[in-house]
Scaffold this active site. Structure first.
Site, PDB file in Angstrom:
ATOM      1  N   GLY A 110       0.798  -1.328  -0.023  1.00 44.09           N
ATOM      2  CA  GLY A 110       0.075  -0.162   0.027  1.00 44.09           C
ATOM      3  C   GLY A 110       0.852   1.320  -0.097  1.00 44.09           C
TER       4      GLY A 110
ATOM      5  N   SER B 215       1.693   3.353  -2.488  1.00 47.78           N
ATOM      6  CA  SER B 215       1.451   4.468  -3.573  1.00 47.78           C
ATOM      7  C   SER B 215       0.947   5.660  -2.900  1.00 47.78           C
ATOM      8  CB  SER B 215       0.712   3.995  -4.833  1.00 47.78           C
ATOM      9  OG  SER B 215      -0.622   4.045  -4.206  1.00 47.78           O
ATOM     10  N   ARG B 216       0.377   5.806  -1.762  1.00 47.00           N
ATOM     11  CA  ARG B 216      -0.221   7.049  -1.292  1.00 47.00           C
ATOM     12  C   ARG B 216      -0.106   6.928   0.258  1.00 47.00           C
ATOM     13  NH1 ARG B 216      -5.584   4.960  -3.113  1.00 47.00           N
ATOM     14  NH2 ARG B 216      -6.562   4.161  -1.277  1.00 47.00           N
TER      15      ARG B 216
ATOM     16  N   ASN C 159      -2.712  -7.764  -5.325  1.00 42.87           N
ATOM     17  CA  ASN C 159      -3.650  -7.930  -4.401  1.00 42.87           C
ATOM     18  C   ASN C 159      -3.471  -8.751  -3.115  1.00 42.87           C
ATOM     19  OD1 ASN C 159      -5.904  -8.077  -2.734  1.00 42.87           O
ATOM     20  ND2 ASN C 159      -7.305  -9.113  -4.399  1.00 42.87           N
TER      21      ASN C 159
ATOM     22  N   ASN D 104       1.298  -2.655   5.384  1.00 36.96           N
ATOM     23  CA  ASN D 104       0.414  -1.248   5.602  1.00 36.96           C
ATOM     24  C   ASN D 104      -0.825  -1.277   4.861  1.00 36.96           C
ATOM     25  OD1 ASN D 104       0.498   1.865   5.636  1.00 36.96           O
ATOM     26  ND2 ASN D 104       0.438   1.341   3.742  1.00 36.96           N
TER      27      ASN D 104
ATOM     28  N   TYR E 233     -13.340  -3.588  10.822  1.00 35.31           N
ATOM     29  CA  TYR E 233     -11.890  -2.989  10.610  1.00 35.31           C
ATOM     30  C   TYR E 233     -11.067  -3.216  12.125  1.00 35.31           C
ATOM     31  CZ  TYR E 233      -8.525   0.629  10.015  1.00 35.31           C
ATOM     32  OH  TYR E 233      -7.499   1.619   9.860  1.00 35.31           O
TER      33      TYR E 233
HETATM   34  P1  NAP Z   1      -5.094   4.936   2.297  1.00 41.99           P
HETATM   35  O1  NAP Z   1      -4.546   6.298   1.836  1.00 41.99           O
HETATM   36  O2  NAP Z   1      -6.341   4.548   1.846  1.00 41.99           O
HETATM   37  O3  NAP Z   1      -3.877   4.135   1.379  1.00 41.99           O
HETATM   38  C1  NAP Z   1      -4.205   2.637   1.399  1.00 41.99           C
HETATM   39  C2  NAP Z   1      -3.240   1.912   0.635  1.00 41.99           C
HETATM   40  O4  NAP Z   1      -3.379   0.548   0.592  1.00 41.99           O
HETATM   41  C3  NAP Z   1      -3.259   2.338  -0.887  1.00 41.99           C
HETATM   42  O5  NAP Z   1      -2.089   2.598  -1.511  1.00 41.99           O
HETATM   43  C4  NAP Z   1      -4.149   1.221  -1.620  1.00 41.99           C
HETATM   44  O6  NAP Z   1      -3.560   0.996  -2.884  1.00 41.99           O
HETATM   45  C5  NAP Z   1      -3.387   0.099  -0.668  1.00 41.99           C
HETATM   46  N1  NAP Z   1      -4.190  -1.226  -0.795  1.00 41.99           N
HETATM   47  C6  NAP Z   1      -5.633  -1.269  -0.556  1.00 41.99           C
HETATM   48  N2  NAP Z   1      -6.164  -2.456  -0.764  1.00 41.99           N
HETATM   49  C7  NAP Z   1      -5.196  -3.232  -1.259  1.00 41.99           C
HETATM   50  C8  NAP Z   1      -4.937  -4.515  -1.550  1.00 41.99           C
HETATM   51  N3  NAP Z   1      -6.095  -5.280  -1.723  1.00 41.99           N
HETATM   52  N4  NAP Z   1      -3.650  -4.967  -2.045  1.00 41.99           N
HETATM   53  C9  NAP Z   1      -2.815  -4.034  -2.105  1.00 41.99           C
HETATM   54  N5  NAP Z   1      -2.907  -2.909  -1.781  1.00 41.99           N
HETATM   55  C10 NAP Z   1      -4.021  -2.273  -1.376  1.00 41.99           C
HETATM   56  O7  NAP Z   1      -4.786   4.657   3.854  1.00 41.99           O
HETATM   57  P2  NAP Z   1      -3.812   5.164   4.829  1.00 41.99           P
HETATM   58  O8  NAP Z   1      -4.453   6.201   5.697  1.00 41.99           O
HETATM   59  O9  NAP Z   1      -2.685   5.546   4.322  1.00 41.99           O
HETATM   60  O10 NAP Z   1      -3.487   3.680   5.686  1.00 41.99           O
HETATM   61  C11 NAP Z   1      -2.569   2.889   5.717  1.00 41.99           C
HETATM   62  C12 NAP Z   1      -2.550   1.902   6.622  1.00 41.99           C
HETATM   63  O11 NAP Z   1      -2.845   2.647   8.014  1.00 41.99           O
HETATM   64  C13 NAP Z   1      -4.031   0.944   6.844  1.00 41.99           C
HETATM   65  O12 NAP Z   1      -3.578  -0.365   6.964  1.00 41.99           O
HETATM   66  C14 NAP Z   1      -4.933   1.883   7.773  1.00 41.99           C
HETATM   67  O13 NAP Z   1      -5.806   0.799   8.147  1.00 41.99           O
HETATM   68  C15 NAP Z   1      -3.916   2.034   8.856  1.00 41.99           C
HETATM   69  N6  NAP Z   1      -4.178   3.123   9.755  1.00 41.99           N
HETATM   70  C16 NAP Z   1      -4.668   4.422   9.128  1.00 41.99           C
HETATM   71  C17 NAP Z   1      -5.148   5.384   9.838  1.00 41.99           C
HETATM   72  C18 NAP Z   1      -5.570   6.850   9.575  1.00 41.99           C
HETATM   73  O14 NAP Z   1      -6.044   7.550  10.327  1.00 41.99           O
HETATM   74  N7  NAP Z   1      -5.140   7.294   8.241  1.00 41.99           N
HETATM   75  C19 NAP Z   1      -5.320   5.226  11.349  1.00 41.99           C
HETATM   76  C20 NAP Z   1      -4.784   4.024  11.865  1.00 41.99           C
HETATM   77  C21 NAP Z   1      -4.415   2.851  10.967  1.00 41.99           C
HETATM   78  P3  NAP Z   1      -4.583   1.145  -3.821  1.00 41.99           P
HETATM   79  O15 NAP Z   1      -5.181   1.979  -4.186  1.00 41.99           O
HETATM   80  O16 NAP Z   1      -3.736   0.419  -5.063  1.00 41.99           O
HETATM   81  O17 NAP Z   1      -5.580   0.021  -3.850  1.00 41.99           O
END
Ligand code: NAP
Length: 246
Positions: A11, A13-14, A62, A89, A154
């Site tokens: 994950g 890319s962003r 995936n 991640n 989640y």
């Molecule tokens: P995000 O911006 O939505 O990024 C999620 C990343 O995961 C994207 O690059 C997405 O790529 C990838 N991804 C999703 N489904 C996938 C799959 N089936 N296979 C491969 N890649 C996949 O989320 P984020 O906020 O950066 O979160 C990153 C991590 O931190 C997550 O595990 C999230 O649960 C955790 N987290 C985040 C927060 C928060 O406040 N943001 C808080 C607690 C925990 P694609 O676009 O290519 O699908």
């Protein structure tokens, strides 16, 4: 590719994953950028990583697909000649109260967040074991510790990651592979951008440090857990949340 050690970041890319990839690149690791669908975005991340002077490559995978993950890990090992760090991640949300939550939304979140973590650990650890060294950091969440109304799927996946982390820490300690989890609070990324202002304000009110988390806050903690300074730390859950969970 080079004699630098390699980190897989899923994950990447962003959001948080991209910040982790860039932070580990600054520490001198080659980076395998793994993402599900957006190869253009992954290539952008790869170029930013390469600008820091290390090697990087994008892999479309995936994380929920056991066989695809196996093929991807094999390819990464061939391309880079080893795997030292794995950062689990990649994650998704499909929020809703239990009474309204569909079976599909429960299953998809567990498949990506929890099974995806298992899949990468399962395929990467035999490679780490051969070198008798490795670091695995998985991104859990504050809601995996505290629970959250509207996030049964989640929070179950994130609590599961903590269970996987602690069990693997025990299983692999003799092989010099450490397993730790990070529990972020509220981090400003595309994942949280969809929340309403009211939801964001409610979060802000319970953050003692009185600022939202940034992806770099999480990346710095991952970098620490992968560093030599953390070689005696395993099986831990590090909260990076501005003091939300104490
Ligand atoms: P995000 O911006 O939505 O990024 C999620 C990343 O995961 C994207 O690059 C997405 O790529 C990838 N991804 C999703 N489904 C996938 C799959 N089936 N296979 C491969 N890649 C996949 O989320 P984020 O906020 O950066 O979160 C990153 C991590 O931190 C997550 O595990 C999230 O649960 C955790 N987290 C985040 C927060 C928060 O406040 N943001 C808080 C607690 C925990 P694609 O676009 O290519 O699908």
């Amino acid at each position: 590719m080079s004699d630098r050690k390699t980190a897989i970041v899923t994950g990447a890319s962003r959001g948080i994953g991209k910040a982790i990839a860039l932070r580990l690149a600054k520490s001198g690791y080659n980076i395998a950028v793994v993402d599900a669908c957006d190869l253009d975005k992954s290539e952008e991340a790869v170029n930013e990583v390469k600008a820091l002077g290390v090697d990087a490559k994008a892999y479309q995978c995936n994380v929920a697909d056991f066989e695809q993950v196996g093929n991807t890990v094999t390819q990464i090992n061939e391309d880079f000649g080893g795997i030292y760090i794995l950062v689990n991640n990649a994650g998704i949300t499909r929020d809703g109260l239990l009474l309204k939550m569909t079976e599909e939304n429960f299953d998809s979140v567990i498949s990506v967040n929890l099974k995806g973590t298992f899949n990468f650990i399962k395929h990467a650890t035999p490679i780490m074991m051969k070198k008798r060294e490795g670091r695995v950091v998985s991104i859990s969440s504050i809601v995996g510790i505290e629970g959250n109304a509207g996030q049964v799927n989640y929070s179950a996946s994130k609590a599961g990651i903590i269970g996987v982390t602690k069990s693997c820490a025990r299983e692999f300690a003799s092989r010099n592979i450490t397993f730790n989890a990070i529990a972020p609070g509220f981090v400003e990324t595309p994942m949280t951008a969809v929340l309403t202002d009211k939801q964001k304000e409610a979060m802000f009110a319970v953050i003692p440090l009185k600022r939202y988390g940034q992806p770099e806050d999480i990346a710095n903690a991952v970098n620490f857990l992968c560093s030599d300074d953390a070689s005696y730390i395993t099986g831990q859950v590090l909260s990076v949340d501005g003091g939300m969970h104490m």
